[in-house]
Design a protein around this motif. Structure first.
Motif, PDB file in Angstrom:
ATOM      1  N   GLU A 119     -23.277  10.004  -3.721  1.00  0.00           N
ATOM      2  CA  GLU A 119     -22.586  11.298  -3.760  1.00  0.00           C
ATOM      3  C   GLU A 119     -22.165  11.721  -2.357  1.00  0.00           C
ATOM      4  OE1 GLU A 119     -25.721  10.766  -5.193  1.00  0.00           O
ATOM      5  OE2 GLU A 119     -24.763  10.375  -7.132  1.00  0.00           O
ATOM      6  N   ASP A 120     -23.049  11.523  -1.375  1.00  0.00           N
ATOM      7  CA  ASP A 120     -22.716  11.880   0.006  1.00  0.00           C
ATOM      8  C   ASP A 120     -21.633  10.959   0.553  1.00  0.00           C
ATOM      9  OD1 ASP A 120     -24.496  14.043   0.114  1.00  0.00           O
ATOM     10  OD2 ASP A 120     -26.167  12.753   0.692  1.00  0.00           O
ATOM     11  N   LYS A 124     -18.363  12.220  -0.619  1.00  0.00           N
ATOM     12  CA  LYS A 124     -17.963  13.418   0.137  1.00  0.00           C
ATOM     13  C   LYS A 124     -17.424  13.029   1.512  1.00  0.00           C
ATOM     14  CE  LYS A 124     -21.136  16.614  -2.097  1.00  0.00           C
ATOM     15  NZ  LYS A 124     -22.445  17.252  -1.972  1.00  0.00           N
ATOM     16  N   SER A 177     -13.925  11.488   1.098  1.00  0.00           N
ATOM     17  CA  SER A 177     -12.877  12.470   0.795  1.00  0.00           C
ATOM     18  C   SER A 177     -12.641  13.438   1.951  1.00  0.00           C
ATOM     19  CB  SER A 177     -13.242  13.253  -0.466  1.00  0.00           C
ATOM     20  OG  SER A 177     -14.330  14.121  -0.180  1.00  0.00           O
ATOM     21  N   GLU A 194     -14.803  15.761   2.823  1.00  0.00           N
ATOM     22  CA  GLU A 194     -15.596  16.976   2.586  1.00  0.00           C
ATOM     23  C   GLU A 194     -16.790  17.056   3.521  1.00  0.00           C
ATOM     24  OE1 GLU A 194     -17.219  18.391  -1.406  1.00  0.00           O
ATOM     25  OE2 GLU A 194     -15.771  16.840  -1.986  1.00  0.00           O
ATOM     26  N   LEU A 195     -17.352  15.886   3.839  1.00  0.00           N
ATOM     27  CA  LEU A 195     -18.543  15.815   4.677  1.00  0.00           C
ATOM     28  C   LEU A 195     -18.245  14.925   5.878  1.00  0.00           C
ATOM     29  CD1 LEU A 195     -21.638  16.315   5.071  1.00  0.00           C
ATOM     30  CD2 LEU A 195     -22.035  14.326   3.624  1.00  0.00           C
TER      31      LEU A 195
END
Length: 99
Positions: A57-58, A61, A64, A66-67
């Motif tokens: 999941e990380d 992110k 994308s 996001e993180l």
């Protein structure tokens, strides 16, 4: 994108550090081995110069945008074992995947 798609996209974009092996360890989701020695990307588990551990999941992110990778590292969502310079070089390699 699932893991098999990621492996194929990484292979297509030559997403490895030349002459080095980097393993992405997603825990229960398995691993991806970026083999810059043999110039291939696979789901084989084996020894690597650098191992990057993160939750799938990380990873998504980070992929994308996001993180941020550095934020993930500082907050413990991304762990690096072995040669840190390979992880730094990988950042540039992974930028190619977004293109």
């Amino acid at each position: 994108m699932d893991k098999a798609e990621l492996v194929s996209k990484m292979q297509e974009n030559q997403a490895w550090v030349p002459g080095k092996t980097v393993k992405l360890d997603f825990g229960d989701k398995g691993v991806i081995l970026l083999d810059g020695v043999n110039q291939k990307v696979s789901e084989d588990d084996g020894a690597a110069d650098t191992t990057i551990k993160t939750a799938w999941e990380d990873w998504e992110k980070m992929a994308s945008g996001e993180l941020d990778g550095m934020t993930a590292f500082m907050t413990g969502k991304l762990k690096i074992e072995g040669d840190m310079s390979n992880a730094m070089q990988l950042q540039g390699v992974l930028a190619k995947l977004k293109g």
